[in-house]
Design a protein around this motif. Sequence first.
Motif, PDB file in Angstrom:
ATOM      1  N   ALA A 103     -10.645   4.185  -7.910  1.00 41.18           N
ATOM      2  CA  ALA A 103     -10.318   4.052  -6.306  1.00 41.18           C
ATOM      3  C   ALA A 103     -10.908   2.884  -5.804  1.00 41.18           C
ATOM      4  O   ALA A 103     -11.986   2.143  -6.634  1.00 41.18           O
ATOM      5  CB  ALA A 103     -10.882   5.081  -5.635  1.00 41.18           C
ATOM      6  N   GLU A 113       1.722  12.763  -4.220  1.00 39.12           N
ATOM      7  CA  GLU A 113       1.044  12.693  -2.678  1.00 39.12           C
ATOM      8  C   GLU A 113       2.249  13.702  -1.923  1.00 39.12           C
ATOM      9  O   GLU A 113       3.356  13.409  -2.101  1.00 39.12           O
ATOM     10  CB  GLU A 113       0.960  11.703  -1.957  1.00 39.12           C
ATOM     11  CG  GLU A 113       0.601  11.444  -0.603  1.00 39.12           C
ATOM     12  CD  GLU A 113       0.725  10.165  -0.038  1.00 39.12           C
ATOM     13  OE1 GLU A 113       1.269   9.231  -0.378  1.00 39.12           O
ATOM     14  OE2 GLU A 113      -0.343   9.892   1.002  1.00 39.12           O
ATOM     15  N   GLN A 119      -6.338   5.641  -6.705  1.00 40.70           N
ATOM     16  CA  GLN A 119      -6.430   5.959  -5.434  1.00 40.70           C
ATOM     17  C   GLN A 119      -7.023   4.976  -4.261  1.00 40.70           C
ATOM     18  O   GLN A 119      -7.690   4.006  -4.856  1.00 40.70           O
ATOM     19  CB  GLN A 119      -7.560   7.137  -5.378  1.00 40.70           C
ATOM     20  CG  GLN A 119      -7.037   8.210  -6.499  1.00 40.70           C
ATOM     21  CD  GLN A 119      -5.904   9.277  -6.063  1.00 40.70           C
ATOM     22  OE1 GLN A 119      -5.701   9.140  -4.728  1.00 40.70           O
ATOM     23  NE2 GLN A 119      -5.143   9.751  -6.979  1.00 40.70           N
ATOM     24  N   LEU A 120      -6.758   5.003  -3.073  1.00 35.45           N
ATOM     25  CA  LEU A 120      -7.287   4.356  -2.177  1.00 35.45           C
ATOM     26  C   LEU A 120      -8.926   4.671  -2.312  1.00 35.45           C
ATOM     27  O   LEU A 120      -9.685   3.873  -2.007  1.00 35.45           O
ATOM     28  CB  LEU A 120      -6.631   4.530  -0.906  1.00 35.45           C
ATOM     29  CG  LEU A 120      -5.173   3.915  -0.573  1.00 35.45           C
ATOM     30  CD1 LEU A 120      -4.811   4.563   0.807  1.00 35.45           C
ATOM     31  CD2 LEU A 120      -5.262   2.551  -0.425  1.00 35.45           C
ATOM     32  N   ALA A 122      -1.868   3.275  -6.136  1.00 38.20           N
ATOM     33  CA  ALA A 122      -2.260   3.505  -4.628  1.00 38.20           C
ATOM     34  C   ALA A 122      -2.007   2.316  -3.877  1.00 38.20           C
ATOM     35  O   ALA A 122      -1.332   2.094  -2.577  1.00 38.20           O
ATOM     36  CB  ALA A 122      -3.925   3.488  -4.449  1.00 38.20           C
ATOM     37  N   CYS A 182     -12.052   7.642  -3.395  1.00 38.86           N
ATOM     38  CA  CYS A 182     -12.377   9.051  -4.155  1.00 38.86           C
ATOM     39  C   CYS A 182     -13.620   9.533  -3.298  1.00 38.86           C
ATOM     40  O   CYS A 182     -14.558   8.779  -2.820  1.00 38.86           O
ATOM     41  CB  CYS A 182     -12.566   9.114  -5.390  1.00 38.86           C
ATOM     42  SG  CYS A 182     -11.312   8.789  -6.421  1.00 38.86           S
ATOM     43  N   SER A 190      -1.585   8.049  -1.910  1.00 35.41           N
ATOM     44  CA  SER A 190      -2.918   8.443  -2.448  1.00 35.41           C
ATOM     45  C   SER A 190      -3.092   9.442  -1.972  1.00 35.41           C
ATOM     46  O   SER A 190      -2.894  10.108  -1.069  1.00 35.41           O
ATOM     47  CB  SER A 190      -4.204   7.118  -1.820  1.00 35.41           C
ATOM     48  OG  SER A 190      -5.201   7.486  -2.386  1.00 35.41           O
ATOM     49  N   THR A 191      -3.734  10.336  -2.904  1.00 35.73           N
ATOM     50  CA  THR A 191      -4.271  11.767  -2.607  1.00 35.73           C
ATOM     51  C   THR A 191      -5.417  11.921  -2.442  1.00 35.73           C
ATOM     52  O   THR A 191      -6.099  12.890  -2.105  1.00 35.73           O
ATOM     53  CB  THR A 191      -3.735  12.732  -3.702  1.00 35.73           C
ATOM     54  OG1 THR A 191      -4.376  12.176  -5.023  1.00 35.73           O
ATOM     55  CG2 THR A 191      -2.277  12.736  -4.072  1.00 35.73           C
ATOM     56  N   ASN A 192      -6.508  10.687  -2.497  1.00 32.34           N
ATOM     57  CA  ASN A 192      -7.935  10.889  -1.988  1.00 32.34           C
ATOM     58  C   ASN A 192      -8.469  11.911  -2.511  1.00 32.34           C
ATOM     59  O   ASN A 192      -9.125  12.687  -1.539  1.00 32.34           O
ATOM     60  CB  ASN A 192      -7.610  10.633  -0.237  1.00 32.34           C
ATOM     61  CG  ASN A 192      -7.043   9.323  -0.025  1.00 32.34           C
ATOM     62  OD1 ASN A 192      -7.421   8.185  -0.321  1.00 32.34           O
ATOM     63  ND2 ASN A 192      -5.850   9.503   0.394  1.00 32.34           N
ATOM     64  N   CYS A 240      -3.041   7.645   5.238  1.00 32.32           N
ATOM     65  CA  CYS A 240      -3.051   7.113   3.708  1.00 32.32           C
ATOM     66  C   CYS A 240      -4.146   7.609   3.098  1.00 32.32           C
ATOM     67  O   CYS A 240      -4.173   7.846   1.841  1.00 32.32           O
ATOM     68  CB  CYS A 240      -2.719   5.705   3.640  1.00 32.32           C
ATOM     69  SG  CYS A 240      -3.730   4.766   4.631  1.00 32.32           S
ATOM     70  N   THR A 241      -5.189   7.973   3.816  1.00 38.35           N
ATOM     71  CA  THR A 241      -6.441   8.360   3.343  1.00 38.35           C
ATOM     72  C   THR A 241      -6.743   9.914   3.458  1.00 38.35           C
ATOM     73  O   THR A 241      -7.765  10.409   3.324  1.00 38.35           O
ATOM     74  CB  THR A 241      -7.631   7.746   3.920  1.00 38.35           C
ATOM     75  OG1 THR A 241      -7.762   7.881   5.504  1.00 38.35           O
ATOM     76  CG2 THR A 241      -7.653   6.032   3.583  1.00 38.35           C
ATOM     77  N   GLU A 296       0.729  -1.227   0.087  1.00 33.41           N
ATOM     78  CA  GLU A 296       0.085   0.000  -0.138  1.00 33.41           C
ATOM     79  C   GLU A 296       0.901   1.265  -0.121  1.00 33.41           C
ATOM     80  O   GLU A 296       1.670   1.337   0.937  1.00 33.41           O
ATOM     81  CB  GLU A 296      -0.897  -0.110   1.391  1.00 33.41           C
ATOM     82  CG  GLU A 296      -2.027   1.063   1.184  1.00 33.41           C
ATOM     83  CD  GLU A 296      -2.440   1.375   2.407  1.00 33.41           C
ATOM     84  OE1 GLU A 296      -2.898   0.376   3.258  1.00 33.41           O
ATOM     85  OE2 GLU A 296      -2.579   2.517   2.847  1.00 33.41           O
TER      86      GLU A 296
END
Lengths: 491, 491
Positions: B412, B359, B386-387, B438, B389, B234-236, B268-269, B231
């Motif tokens: 995502a 990120e 992504q993780l 991600a 959205c 991610s920019t979520n 991470c989120t 993992e």
Amino acid sequence: MAQDNALSAIDEVLNASYVAFLSYKNLDGKKKGAFLRAIADEIDQLGDTLLTTASAETNLPVARLQGERARTTGHCRMFAALVEEGSWVEARVDHAVPDRTPLPKPDIRKMMVPVGPVVVFGASNFPLAYSTAGGDTASALAAGCPVIVKGHPAHAATSQMVADAILRAAKKTGMPSGVFAHVDGTSFEVGKALVQHPLTAAVGFTGSFSGGKALLDYSNQRPNPIPVFSEMGSTNPVFLLPESLAKNYRDTASKLAASITQGVGQFCTNPGLMVAMEGQGLDDFVSALSEEITKCLPGTMLHPGIASSYHSKLEKALAQKGVQVEARSSATATTHQGAPHVASVPASEFLRNPLLAEEVFGPFSLLIRCKDKNELHAVVNALHGQLTCTVIGEEQEVKNYLNVVNMLVEKAGRIIINGVPTGVEVCAAMQHGGPFPATTDARFSSVGIDAINRFIRPVAFQNFPDALLPDELKESNPLHIWRLVDGAWTR
Amino acid sequence: MAQDNALSAIDEVLNASYVAFLSYKNLDGKKKGAFLRAIADEIDQLGDTLLTTASAETNLPVARLQGERARTTGHCRMFAALVEEGSWVEARVDHAVPDRTPLPKPDIRKMMVPVGPVVVFGASNFPLAYSTAGGDTASALAAGCPVIVKGHPAHAATSQMVADAILRAAKKTGMPSGVFAHVDGTSFEVGKALVQHPLTAAVGFTGSFSGGKALLDYSNQRPNPIPVFSEMGSTNPVFLLPESLAKNYRDTASKLAASITQGVGQFCTNPGLMVAMEGQGLDDFVSALSEEITKCLPGTMLHPGIASSYHSKLEKALAQKGVQVEARSSATATTHQGAPHVASVPASEFLRNPLLAEEVFGPFSLLIRCKDKNELHAVVNALHGQLTCTVIGEEQEVKNYLNVVNMLVEKAGRIIINGVPTGVEVCAAMQHGGPFPATTDARFSSVGIDAINRFIRPVAFQNFPDALLPDELKESNPLHIWRLVDGAWTR
């Protein structure tokens, strides 16, 4: 020229696939099911022409191709039923708990969604069941993924006929244009471009180790590696337990001779290795097997390349230290034929020489003679990953070899007791796949309903208003599928 | 010196793991469950010392670590319950049909088995829940895989305390020696050697893109590549729909400010990107968000390396063409602290400059200002994997953006409506994972019961005498687990 055209067409094909994907992925199971059933119907309607075309291209007998066609239309209809029923999406619903402390629990729901356009490379040894409308294509279409088939040049006309049938089915059932495409081209460049195109989401392949590993490497060179499901090679070792062998050597020899020579040995589950312990039982077995093999006729192989590869690999294997020919077909083989052969080698030599563990694709099997249980265990430990491993022994005797069975589970995707590895049943419990180098991913099967798992991934939907959820996750469960709701399976 | 020792110890550790595996894999769910529950108990018994040690090493407040400890013991007990119940093995039974024509159907049964020893790299930002006894370790042990944890050097003492707790639990519950090991060492060589050891079967990692991608590459250099679950980053992205934003800008700003700055942005989120359309609503939102961010205090980051990386990445992002600082914490930050920042950039610049999609790990978010829906769609299409959205909008308005939601599903692993991405619920419906970069494998989750799927593979048992089958597959279903028998779910 043709290859240049193919290369320049790939970008166009993948773009069309991706556009199709964005609507095809949302079609309900009934519509995808109708498409898959229409594919089966269109293939049936090709009638004998399909069989004679395939037979002319592959040298496989029409009777065998009849079976393969039934299997192909069978898995199309099997996947149709799977998506019509709908529970394959593995829906999970966890309701919100707004008053939970210290933090409220949100509503979260999850289901499987398709990964995107899938590139399928047809197999040479199954012009129907593992090619254009093969298990890879049917499972990807069922998942909601458009498919791009790279036709196998050894049966190009067959591939084109089936591709046209799929396209007719797509049109008749109103599928989005681009849901299926057929790409020609014999160069490695075409395969590489297909695997490395940014819009390709996954790859299915059945063939040689060098081919399958190359596709995996192409994927790993991408900025974003994608799943590659290559089914490559397997020697499918068969362990012959001594007491049972002494009792049943004749029956065992006859079943193994049939399995080794079936379809000129051109099955991925062909028993290429046999492992047994020295003794009178083994001597009797070798005599009986030799008798059978001598009577087996050579057969024309799928294409000249496969025949010449069989001859050279066989010659190389037979030239290794300690290898002794036990039996060969008594008939003379032509250049394009493969003649059944069985050889043997002491376990000590097998363990020393990695070449002997390599697959010789064709009607050949190598018997590994073990002096004792220790050597047998050493052979088990030295095995590469396999599609199958087989133990031939009666229940009472297998009980004395449970540590061998325990270890074989680490080596293969399917363990057979008192049977032969050839014959791959299409059913929910089938696992066709195994540890590297048998396949690139032992966690998935290319046969049976679970083959759909290769082309899906989970997505969670958090705090969605009910009206915006996919039907599979709506509160009222309008599709009546099995779901794990707050930890309990319900429908 | 210490590193040399670590390197030379790895072979010994993996050999012990593999020996343990050959017996641990066959333990029944009750015994594995007792082990996992004992781990939770031993961690509880470490009491406040664990919390103060972890807090001293990571600068995370004790209150936060209390929550993390509850989550860690919670997932150990959750996986215990999963394996005690037993249906996770996805058993399938297809009975023989001896009189089927043209060929009899054999008896085939299938279940999931563990893959082998799993190497886990602990995360710096979750010293408990994603580290030594984190979700990777708990799910691998539940599957039947021994675990080798490479402790994170930034919280070495915490890691050692938890490792000792796991070893005590293993001893108390009679687990095979070697079922768990803790490896020190800060060099890349140790990580590489762990991933490339022939007996390592899978890898779990949580951390940076460069670290996670390196592990994947190490695996792909193996003769037999293995699954690597990294993992990474991610920019979520959070999409703010215009009408809803105009109505709820104050509430949205306050929720997002909290999400951006929670835990000094070290999740991470963390919502690192916001996407909105120009207009009065956006202006009001930016004012309100700026007001909130200005009031947020800098916090000490996990370790000096993370703080210095935040400072340099932030500086680089802010120096890009078109990027404008909207708000920063009004308090001065020390070298080891991260100060909350929000900046904005026109969508046209964002689309031109790939650096802006990277990120910035810490309390920073970049607002992408879109002129119109077309620009918003272009931003959606340009997103990396992504993780999560998020779409912030009322139900009626989200309905007008269904094509955006449809596309976000491709980007995502989790889609949130009207919420914030931080806060990862541990439940069956959670998907924590997403398309590359991600994670290295969007098909699996590192949180929730389905995390066990990363460390298992299917094996089919053909024609086995009932007494030789694993209990999960015996005809009488002695474990009373859910099974798919001849196509129907039964218990």
